[in-house]
Design an enzyme around this catalytic site. Structure first.
Site, short mmCIF file in Angstrom:
data_model
loop_
_atom_site.label_atom_id
_atom_site.label_comp_id
_atom_site.label_asym_id
_atom_site.label_seq_id
_atom_site.Cartn_x
_atom_site.Cartn_y
_atom_site.Cartn_z
N ASP A 144 0.99 -0.95 0.01
CA ASP A 144 0.14 -0.63 0.20
C ASP A 144 1.00 1.42 0.19
O ASP A 144 0.08 1.84 -0.15
CB ASP A 144 -1.31 -0.07 1.11
CG ASP A 144 -2.02 -1.04 0.81
OD1 ASP A 144 -2.42 -1.67 0.29
OD2 ASP A 144 -2.58 -1.62 2.37
N GLY A 145 2.29 0.82 0.54
CA GLY A 145 2.94 2.75 0.68
C GLY A 145 3.81 2.44 -0.69
O GLY A 145 3.34 3.45 -0.71
N SER B 221 -6.75 2.18 13.41
CA SER B 221 -5.93 1.76 14.44
C SER B 221 -5.87 2.21 16.09
O SER B 221 -6.15 2.24 17.04
CB SER B 221 -4.72 1.55 14.37
OG SER B 221 -3.96 2.46 14.12
N ALA C 91 -5.47 8.83 21.48
CA ALA C 91 -5.38 8.95 22.71
C ALA C 91 -5.67 10.50 23.66
O ALA C 91 -4.96 11.36 24.37
CB ALA C 91 -3.83 8.73 23.09
#
Length: 300
Positions: A75-76, A195, A214
């Protein structure tokens, strides 16, 4: 060139620093050439694998001369060449030679069968959106970049939380204390945003997703906004804050810098094999419908 094909020149792009990638690339090039297509290699790929039989082109030359680009990598690799070819509307075909392969959807083992079919006109076309970003410092633009997946503002690993002031279309949304903020396209919603507990956006959904990293306040949740919105992120406090684009380029930020993010006017055409299903991709890559075996449960 095959009589019923809309393509004449095919460019090949390979994943960099990948041992053994030269042989399958040259074999694919030979196979395509025998079908009557003209072949070119992306210049860095050609240099890395030592190819001199076919022309070596810079990305801008590929955009000007090639009718389609085939990417053999992960994908990169697809993200990198996609950004460079976006202004030229060059269609991309992705062959997975990496790990996950959300956007390089053709299995490596099937490329010799599928690619000739696609070059003969048997494919499904899909447009993917991009982001464009501008960093403002003291009222002046200091950096511009495109992003295929996401624009991520985050702190370094050894500094405290950053405070970010976020506005959408000039309207104040919130001040957020967190490790950072992700602004992702639907394509990028299955990358870093996922994620960080962000939602999955279908690629044809006209939206962007803002995902806190976070956050200090648990009430700071991901939000999906229209993709014609302009997102502005101002650095209020924090040390060693950076912004990166698809995790492939980045720049350091200072207090009061503002990052403006909006949908780019460019899109990237993806070509998929006939029968391609985004839901099948999610099911396979995210292992949906797979359940642990009772034999693996020591407490059962």
């Amino acid at each position: 060139m095959q009589a019923n094909s809309q393509f004449k020149t095919v460019a090949l792009v390979g994943r960099s620093n990948t041992p053994g990638i030269g042989e399958p690339l040259t074999a694919l090039a030979t196979c395509i050439e025998k079908l009557g297509f003209e072949i070119a290699f992306e210049a860095e790929t050609a240099q890395e694998i030592g190819v001199s039989r076919w022309p070596a082109l810079q990305p801008a030359e590929i955009g000007a001369r090639a009718d389609v680009a085939i990417v053999l990598g992960g994908d990169g690799t697809m993200l990198g060449i996609g950004r460079q070819l976006a202004p030229y509307k060059t269609p991309l075909i992705g062959i997975n030679h990496g790990r996950l392969g959300f956007i390089t959807d053709i299995p490596f083992s099937d490329m010799r069968e599928i690619i000739p079919q696609m070059l003969s006109g048997s494919f499904e076309r899909e447009e993917r959106s991009l982001l464009e970003s501008r960093i403002m410092r003291d009222g002046q633009p200091i950096y511009h970049a495109l992003a295929f997946n996401d624009v991520v503002v985050n702190r370094s690993g050894f500094s405290g939380m950053a405070e970010l002031r976020v506005s959408v279309d000039g309207r104040f949304m919130y001040n957020q204390r967190s490790d950072g903020l992700i602004v992702a396209t639907p394509t990028g919603s299955t990358a870093y945003a996922l994620s960080s507990q962000g939602p999955i956006l279908h690629p044809q959904l006209q939206g962007l997703v803002l995902v806190p990293i976070a956050p200090h306040a648990l009430s700071n949740r991901p939000i999906v906004i229209p993709d014609d919105s302009k997102v502005s992120i101002q650095i209020i406090s924090g040390r060693d804050v950076n912004v990166n684009f698809d995790m492939q380029s980045f720049t350091a930020l200072e207090l009061n810098d503002t990052i403006d993010v909006r949908r780019s006017r460019h899109t990237v055409p993806f070509l998929h094999p006939v029968g391609y299903s985004y839901y099948a991709t999610l099911r396979k890559k995210l292992h949906w419908n797979e359940y642990p075996s009772h034999e693996d449960d020591p407490d059962d």
